[in-house]
Design an enzyme around this catalytic site. Structure first.
Site, PDB file in Angstrom:
ATOM      1  N   ASP A   1      34.302  28.811  49.990  1.00  0.00           N
ATOM      2  CA  ASP A   1      35.580  29.362  49.600  1.00  0.00           C
ATOM      3  C   ASP A   1      36.600  30.062  49.299  1.00  0.00           C
ATOM      4  OD1 ASP A   1      38.292  28.558  49.390  1.00  0.00           O
ATOM      5  OD2 ASP A   1      37.444  27.149  47.325  1.00  0.00           O
TER       6      ASP A   1
ATOM      7  N   LYS B   1      23.120  32.734  45.701  1.00  0.00           N
ATOM      8  CA  LYS B   1      22.775  33.326  44.044  1.00  0.00           C
ATOM      9  C   LYS B   1      21.080  32.629  43.552  1.00  0.00           C
ATOM     10  CE  LYS B   1      24.495  35.828  40.575  1.00  0.00           C
ATOM     11  NZ  LYS B   1      24.876  36.904  41.192  1.00  0.00           N
TER      12      LYS B   1
ATOM     13  N   ASP C   1      27.111  38.268  45.536  1.00  0.00           N
ATOM     14  CA  ASP C   1      27.512  39.247  44.344  1.00  0.00           C
ATOM     15  C   ASP C   1      28.082  40.061  45.432  1.00  0.00           C
ATOM     16  OD1 ASP C   1      25.631  39.103  44.120  1.00  0.00           O
ATOM     17  OD2 ASP C   1      25.705  40.196  42.606  1.00  0.00           O
TER      18      ASP C   1
ATOM     19  N   ASP D   1      38.362  33.474  52.301  1.00  0.00           N
ATOM     20  CA  ASP D   1      39.720  34.050  52.132  1.00  0.00           C
ATOM     21  C   ASP D   1      39.442  35.647  52.608  1.00  0.00           C
ATOM     22  OD1 ASP D   1      40.817  31.535  51.670  1.00  0.00           O
ATOM     23  OD2 ASP D   1      41.695  31.996  49.623  1.00  0.00           O
TER      24      ASP D   1
ATOM     25  N   TYR E   1      32.372  21.594  44.416  1.00  0.00           N
ATOM     26  CA  TYR E   1      33.326  20.805  44.550  1.00  0.00           C
ATOM     27  C   TYR E   1      33.609  18.876  44.622  1.00  0.00           C
ATOM     28  CZ  TYR E   1      35.478  25.135  45.820  1.00  0.00           C
ATOM     29  OH  TYR E   1      36.054  27.079  45.275  1.00  0.00           O
TER      30      TYR E   1
END
Ligand code: NAD
Length: 358
Positions: free
Chosen positions: A249, A193, A225, A253, A143
């Protein structure tokens, strides 16, 4: 003790939910013998309307003069993406996080006992309980990396976003996660990852180095994942989950949704020095603003985090959380968490009930 708290009431339901939270903070003060000085800080769409920009000069300095910052919410359709950046409320949110150096975002996702039926997961999964803390890196990664968009000769337009992490950035968020785990159930799940990304391999190596410094903490690596799957399969297995900005992020959620309503979930953003910033995870809910309908609980629980992490007053934080749980156990519901046909109370009444429970 006396504490100075910056209040960013903001837009939409912001002023209503901050009002109720201030009442709860004052009640804690009466009960435990603390006093509070409040400093009103104008930020968001309301600041654009008043002084022409959402992040008025001196905002960060004003916040830095306080022990902690409580934010309601900012934003609304009136200050949409057609407006120049300096008038948009989102600009102010990014600026305050950057100026206060808030690199660690903490989001507890706990299933409140009285609302277990709000959990969308299987009953037997919900019954095991959910009480995890997402620790998300907030100021690095993709980001904030270099981005580019350019024309290629044979493939049309191409765009790139760079994901970069330094050992320093990983170490400080990792340390925060281990320290949080020491105050909780002493387990850290580090999400990456590493089977694909170089940044993740550095992340993992740095976390392993830190894990050796915290032998009491049970540590595990989880691929992102797999983590997304485990959060809906068996969220009760997690205590502290630490991860980089973009993974955090998305996963935070997901973790929020498994506990039910958006109106219940608090957050804290911490840097290396005070003040930290506390805010509900929801936005300014313009659709219900000014109607005494908003659920103030997420903001009230954010204040509990303020007592725990900024003021180091755990008993006071526990008292707020217990008062919220009692209000819910006694059947008080704002519209967002009520079943069809259930009696509904407003923002002010919910604030009053929680105050009386302290
Ligand atoms: P939102 O969270 O404001 O609202 C989503 C839905 O949830 C709405 O139906 C709303 O009524 C409901 N809701 C949210 N909080 C509630 C509460 N406390 N009690 C009862 N119901 C509640 O998200 P949105 O509609 O996508 O965004 C509205 C505005 O808020 C936008 O301008 C957005 O940019 C801004 N926003 C601000 C922040 C922040 O200040 N940190 C965060 C997210 C969104």
């Amino acid at each position: 003790m006396n504490f100075k708290i910056a209040l960013i009431r903001g837009d939409g339901i912001g002023p209503e939910i901050v009002n109720e939270t201030v009442k709860v903070i004052d009640r804690v003060g009466e009960k435990f013998g603390h006093t509070f000085t409040y400093v009103d800080v104008l930020m968001g769409g309301c600041a654009t309307d008043t002084v022409g920009k959402s992040y008025p000069d001196g905002t960060a300095e004003l916040c830095r003069s306080c022990d902690a910052v409580l934010l309601g919410a900012v934003g609304g359709p009136k200050w949409g993406s057609d407006k120049p950046a300096e008038q948009r409320p989102e600009t102010a949110l990014l600026a305050i996080r950057k100026d206060l150096g808030l690199y660690a975002n903490l989001r507890p996702a706990a299933l409140r006992p009285a609302l277990a039926d709000a959990c969308p997961l299987k009953k037997e999964t919900a019954e095991k309980g959910i009480d995890l803390l997402m620790v998300r890196e907030l100021t690095g990664g993709i980001y904030f990396g270099k981005r580019d968009k350019y024309q290629t000769e044979d493939r049309g337009v191409e765009a790139t976003d760079l994901m970069a992490y330094s050992e320093m950035e990983i170490e400080r968020i990792g340390r925060r996660a281990f320290e949080m785990a020491m105050l909780r159930k002493k387990k850290v799940s580090s999400v990456d990852k590493a089977n694909v990304l170089e940044t993740s391999r550095l992340w993992r190596a740095t976390m392993h180095r830190l894990a050796a410094e915290y032998p009491e903490v049970q540590y595990e690596d989880v691929l992102v994942d797999n983590c997304a799957m485990q959060l809906v399969r068996d969220p009760g297995q997690f205590d502290v989950v630490v991860t980089e900005n973009m993974f955090g992020d998305i996963l935070s959620d997901e973790a929020s949704m498994i506990t039910g309503s958006i109106g219940l979930l608090p957050s804290a953003s911490l840097g290396s020095t005070a003040p930290a910033l506390y805010e509900p995870i929801h936005g300014s809910a313009p659709d219900i603003a000014g109607q005494d309908k908003a659920n103030p609980i997420a903001t009230i629980l954010s204040a509990a985090m303020m007592f725990r992490y900024s003021f180091k007053l755990a008993a006071e934080a526990d008292a707020i959380e217990a008062a919220v749980d009692k209000a819910l156990a006694d059947g008080y519901r704002t519209a967002d968490i009520a079943h069809p046909g259930e009696a509904v109370i407003g923002t002010r009444k919910m604030g009053e009930v929680i105050c009386n429970n302290i």
